[in-house]
Design an enzyme around this catalytic site. Structure first.
Site, PDB file in Angstrom:
ATOM      1  N   ILE A  56      44.675  95.691  59.911  1.00 55.29           N
ATOM      2  CA  ILE A  56      44.858  96.841  60.798  1.00 55.29           C
ATOM      3  C   ILE A  56      45.971  96.418  61.744  1.00 55.29           C
ATOM      4  O   ILE A  56      45.913  95.354  62.365  1.00 55.29           O
ATOM      5  CB  ILE A  56      43.560  97.227  61.545  1.00 55.29           C
ATOM      6  CG1 ILE A  56      43.799  98.420  62.483  1.00 55.29           C
ATOM      7  CG2 ILE A  56      42.928  96.070  62.278  1.00 55.29           C
ATOM      8  CD1 ILE A  56      42.525  99.018  63.090  1.00 55.29           C
ATOM      9  N   SER A  57      47.034  97.214  61.799  1.00 52.36           N
ATOM     10  CA  SER A  57      48.223  96.817  62.556  1.00 52.36           C
ATOM     11  C   SER A  57      47.917  96.631  64.036  1.00 52.36           C
ATOM     12  O   SER A  57      47.001  97.235  64.596  1.00 52.36           O
ATOM     13  CB  SER A  57      49.326  97.872  62.412  1.00 52.36           C
ATOM     14  OG  SER A  57      49.862  97.862  61.126  1.00 52.36           O
ATOM     15  N   GLN A  58      48.729  95.787  64.666  1.00 54.11           N
ATOM     16  CA  GLN A  58      48.692  95.597  66.111  1.00 54.11           C
ATOM     17  C   GLN A  58      48.897  96.954  66.798  1.00 54.11           C
ATOM     18  O   GLN A  58      49.765  97.730  66.392  1.00 54.11           O
ATOM     19  CB  GLN A  58      49.843  94.652  66.459  1.00 54.11           C
ATOM     20  CG  GLN A  58      49.988  94.312  67.906  1.00 54.11           C
ATOM     21  CD  GLN A  58      51.198  93.416  68.138  1.00 54.11           C
ATOM     22  OE1 GLN A  58      51.845  92.954  67.192  1.00 54.11           O
ATOM     23  NE2 GLN A  58      51.511  93.177  69.386  1.00 54.11           N
ATOM     24  N   PRO A  59      48.111  97.276  67.830  1.00 50.33           N
ATOM     25  CA  PRO A  59      48.273  98.562  68.518  1.00 50.33           C
ATOM     26  C   PRO A  59      49.717  98.828  68.966  1.00 50.33           C
ATOM     27  O   PRO A  59      50.193  99.958  68.857  1.00 50.33           O
ATOM     28  CB  PRO A  59      47.314  98.454  69.706  1.00 50.33           C
ATOM     29  CG  PRO A  59      46.237  97.554  69.216  1.00 50.33           C
ATOM     30  CD  PRO A  59      46.923  96.544  68.346  1.00 50.33           C
ATOM     31  N   ARG A  63      39.115 102.385  68.387  1.00 51.12           N
ATOM     32  CA  ARG A  63      39.699 101.488  67.377  1.00 51.12           C
ATOM     33  C   ARG A  63      38.633 100.569  66.763  1.00 51.12           C
ATOM     34  O   ARG A  63      38.751 100.156  65.609  1.00 51.12           O
ATOM     35  CB  ARG A  63      40.833 100.656  68.005  1.00 51.12           C
ATOM     36  CG  ARG A  63      41.626  99.805  66.994  1.00 51.12           C
ATOM     37  CD  ARG A  63      42.831  99.162  67.661  1.00 51.12           C
ATOM     38  NE  ARG A  63      43.669  98.414  66.713  1.00 51.12           N
ATOM     39  CZ  ARG A  63      43.735  97.093  66.661  1.00 51.12           C
ATOM     40  NH1 ARG A  63      42.999  96.340  67.480  1.00 51.12           N
ATOM     41  NH2 ARG A  63      44.519  96.498  65.772  1.00 51.12           N
TER      42      ARG A  63
END
Length: 213
Positions: A63-66, A37
């Protein structure tokens, strides 16, 4: 573009965090465990790459939260060989997760700066969507429909009808619906004319941009 033992160790911890938060799909967890990531983030944020948080990227996007990526992917209920349309390519991380799972990915990005950057970057690290398009996500990609799943990675004030129309029977649209806070909503196409709707709690996304031209 290094991926060290330290990074790999941090990814394992992230996967354990996601398990504790309720993610159970092993294919999703395995994909997150494999993908570096930190490659998708600006160098200043590399230390934060494996914290379960969203972070800024180019063009005022994130970038979205995992956990969000994992949850949306899990809700799609897709398997290797299925086709998914992604609305909002962003950094390319969600695309990479799907591609790592053996999904055929079509993806649309509205921000030209991000589109140019990500369309060069993804193939460079070995991830190749079937089609990457600069365009209006509200319209979907009717010429490549129907899809087994459609995932929207930005907050939509309403559900775009063209996206529902582009689902296969049995397919799912996973979309965060709402203005300031979004409700993660899943529409399952049960027949040509019927959809089943389920809701899965509150999330926060950057807004889905519509082409006003």
């Amino acid at each position: 573009m290094k991926d060290t033992f330290t990074h790999k160790g941090m990814r394992k911890k992230l996967v354990e965090t996601l398990r504790k938060k309720g993610i159970t799909n092993e294919a999703v967890l395995e994909a997150i465990n494999k993908i570096p990531r930190h490659w998708f983030m600006d160098s200043g944020f590399i230390d934060h790459a494996y914290v379960d948080k969203a972070f800024p990227i180019a063009a005022e996007q994130t970038i979205s939260q995992p956990y969000t990526v994992a949850r949306q992917t899990e809700l799609l209920e897709v398997e290797e060989g299925d086709t998914v349309l992604e609305i909002g390519t962003g950094s390319g991380y969600q695309s990479a997760v799907l591609l790592e799972m053996g999904i055929t990915v079509y993806t649309i990005e509205r921000q030209n700066e991000l589109f140019k950057k990500t369309s060069r970057f993804l193939p460079k690290i070995g991830y190749r969507p079937k089609k990457m398009v600069f365009g209006d996500g509200y319209k979907g990609l009717p010429e490549f429909a129907p899809f087994d799943g459609i995932v929207v990675t930005a907050g939509a004030p309403y559900v775009p009808k063209p996206l529902l129309a582009q689902l296969k029977v049995g397919g799912k649209l996973v979309i965060p619906v709402g203005e300031d806070v979004q409700i993660m909503t899943v529409f399952t196409r049960t027949s040509d004319t019927h959809f089943e709707k389920n809701e899965y709690g509150e999330f926060r996304f950057v807004p889905l941009l519509e082409d006003k031209n």
